[in-house]
Design an enzyme around this catalytic site. Structure first.
Site, PDB file in Angstrom:
ATOM      1  N   ARG A 100       0.851  -1.193   0.000  1.00  0.00           N
ATOM      2  CA  ARG A 100       0.000   0.000   0.000  1.00  0.00           C
ATOM      3  C   ARG A 100       0.880   1.234   0.000  1.00  0.00           C
ATOM      4  NH1 ARG A 100      -4.694   0.025   4.339  1.00  0.00           N
ATOM      5  NH2 ARG A 100      -2.973   0.542   5.717  1.00  0.00           N
ATOM      6  N   THR A 154      -1.379   7.400  -0.271  1.00  0.00           N
ATOM      7  CA  THR A 154      -2.687   7.242  -0.932  1.00  0.00           C
ATOM      8  C   THR A 154      -3.439   6.003  -0.463  1.00  0.00           C
ATOM      9  OG1 THR A 154      -1.782   5.904  -2.711  1.00  0.00           O
ATOM     10  CG2 THR A 154      -1.727   8.295  -3.027  1.00  0.00           C
ATOM     11  N   ASP A 204       0.435  -3.690  12.232  1.00  0.00           N
ATOM     12  CA  ASP A 204       0.957  -4.007  10.896  1.00  0.00           C
ATOM     13  C   ASP A 204       1.368  -5.481  10.862  1.00  0.00           C
ATOM     14  OD1 ASP A 204       2.670  -2.251   8.428  1.00  0.00           O
ATOM     15  OD2 ASP A 204       2.901  -4.405   8.722  1.00  0.00           O
ATOM     16  N   ASP A 231       5.005  -6.328   9.578  1.00  0.00           N
ATOM     17  CA  ASP A 231       6.037  -5.954  10.542  1.00  0.00           C
ATOM     18  C   ASP A 231       6.045  -6.915  11.733  1.00  0.00           C
ATOM     19  OD1 ASP A 231       6.949  -3.863   9.044  1.00  0.00           O
ATOM     20  OD2 ASP A 231       5.899  -2.301  10.174  1.00  0.00           O
TER      21      ASP A 231
HETATM   22  C1  PRP Z   1      -0.884  -4.935   4.388  1.00  0.00           C
HETATM   23  C2  PRP Z   1      -1.618  -6.257   4.466  1.00  0.00           C
HETATM   24  C3  PRP Z   1      -2.415  -6.250   3.189  1.00  0.00           C
HETATM   25  C4  PRP Z   1      -2.772  -4.804   3.024  1.00  0.00           C
HETATM   26  C5  PRP Z   1      -4.194  -4.590   3.458  1.00  0.00           C
HETATM   27  O1  PRP Z   1       0.208  -5.025   3.539  1.00  0.00           O
HETATM   28  O2  PRP Z   1      -0.770  -7.358   4.591  1.00  0.00           O
HETATM   29  O3  PRP Z   1      -1.693  -6.711   2.053  1.00  0.00           O
HETATM   30  O4  PRP Z   1      -1.882  -4.055   3.869  1.00  0.00           O
HETATM   31  O5  PRP Z   1      -4.579  -3.300   3.246  1.00  0.00           O
HETATM   32  P1  PRP Z   1      -5.676  -2.875   2.162  1.00  0.00           P
HETATM   33  O6  PRP Z   1      -6.833  -3.827   2.339  1.00  0.00           O
HETATM   34  O7  PRP Z   1      -6.036  -1.480   2.560  1.00  0.00           O
HETATM   35  O8  PRP Z   1      -5.077  -2.948   0.803  1.00  0.00           O
HETATM   36  P2  PRP Z   1       1.281  -3.833   3.375  1.00  0.00           P
HETATM   37  O9  PRP Z   1       0.886  -2.917   2.284  1.00  0.00           O
HETATM   38  O10 PRP Z   1       1.521  -3.227   4.719  1.00  0.00           O
HETATM   39  O11 PRP Z   1       2.546  -4.617   2.846  1.00  0.00           O
HETATM   40  P3  PRP Z   1       3.450  -5.700   3.611  1.00  0.00           P
HETATM   41  O12 PRP Z   1       2.644  -6.985   3.732  1.00  0.00           O
HETATM   42  O13 PRP Z   1       4.619  -5.859   2.698  1.00  0.00           O
HETATM   43  O14 PRP Z   1       3.822  -5.162   4.953  1.00  0.00           O
HETATM   44  N1  URA Z   2      -2.330  -3.595   6.915  1.00  0.00           N
HETATM   45  C1  URA Z   2      -1.997  -4.091   8.137  1.00  0.00           C
HETATM   46  O1  URA Z   2      -1.003  -4.816   8.277  1.00  0.00           O
HETATM   47  N2  URA Z   2      -2.780  -3.768   9.177  1.00  0.00           N
HETATM   48  C2  URA Z   2      -3.876  -3.004   9.053  1.00  0.00           C
HETATM   49  O2  URA Z   2      -4.569  -2.767  10.060  1.00  0.00           O
HETATM   50  C3  URA Z   2      -4.200  -2.503   7.776  1.00  0.00           C
HETATM   51  C4  URA Z   2      -3.405  -2.815   6.724  1.00  0.00           C
END
Ligand code: PRP
Ligand code: URA
Length: 209
Positions: free
Chosen positions: A104, A108, A200, A203
């Site tokens: 994400r 945005t 997160d 993380d």
């Molecule tokens: C997080 C999570 C999803 C997304 C959900 O990933 O693991 O993929 O956000 O959010 P959304 O429904 O609003 O799209 P992130 O973008 O943090 O990436 P990561 O898994 O690499 O940490």
């Molecule tokens: N991605 C995450 O990992 N946690 C949230 O709450 C939303 C998006």
């Protein structure tokens, strides 16, 4: 419109409670994600078609039921979706695994694709797209777009925590996709994080913060 299944099994709810706790460290978070994913897969594969087969036990011939040969593909959304794969493979060891890289944009909150590698026969497989979090729904909807563009048809989305906003968005964008979740939370905050959520997921799984 796709169905939404919320797993209210006591073991899943208990493990979800520990997973959410901010004092749960990376090792336990990873282990719990694996265990919950395994239990969810057991439930989510409930409707896989069976066929009648004749086998021979040490006692006599017997008519039994086996999977009809509907092959499964697990497609984690990187990074956090990776945490769900091992538990799923424990239940469906023959599943092939594809990967979709989406993150994400921090400003945005829109999904950005950076990687996609799927099994070449994705069109004939039952596809499980997995990610612990369904927040705005942008990442899941975009990932399913990519899979459909490459021929995927029978698609299920499975996550641990979903916000109502994400469920609605995904249902509107992909009404053919059933959604399996361990918990439906209250809402998104101003940073598009799920409340109360677990923070997160990527993380916490990989210890990057
Ligand atoms: C997080 C999570 C999803 C997304 C959900 O990933 O693991 O993929 O956000 O959010 P959304 O429904 O609003 O799209 P992130 O973008 O943090 O990436 P990561 O898994 O690499 O940490
Ligand atoms: N991605 C995450 O990992 N946690 C949230 O709450 C939303 C998006």
């Amino acid at each position: 419109m796709g169905n939404v299944y919320v797993f209210d099994h006591p073991l899943i709810q208990h493990k979800m409670a520990i997973l959410r706790d901010k004092n749960t460290g990376t090792k336990d978070f990873r282990e719990l994600t694996k265990e919950i994913s395994m239990m969810m897969t057991y439930e989510a594969t409930r409707n896989l078609p069976l066929k009648d087969v004749e086998i021979e036990t040490p006692i006599r011939k017997a008519k039994v039921r086996m999977l009809k040969g509907e092959d499964i593909a697990i497609v984690p959304i990187l990074r956090a979706g990776l945490g769900m794969v091992e538990g799923m493979q424990a239940i469906v060891p023959n599943a092939k695994v594809g990967h979709i890289g989406v993150y994400r944009d921090p400003d945005t909150h829109k999904p950005i694709e950076y990687y996609c590698k799927l099994p070449s026969d994705i069109a004939s497989r039952q596809v499980f797209v997995v990610d612990p979090m369904l927040a705005t729904g942008g990442s899941a909807a975009a990932s399913i777009d990519f899979i459909k563009e490459r021929g995927g048809k029978n698609i299920i989305f499975m996550c641990l925590i979903a916000a109502p906003e994400g469920i609605e968005f995904l249902q509107n964008r992909h009404p053919d996709v059933d959604i399996f979740i361990a918990a439906k939370d209250s809402h998104l905050n101003e940073h598009a994080y799920i409340v109360p959520g677990l923070g997160d997921a990527g993380d916490r799984l990989f210890g990057t913060k």
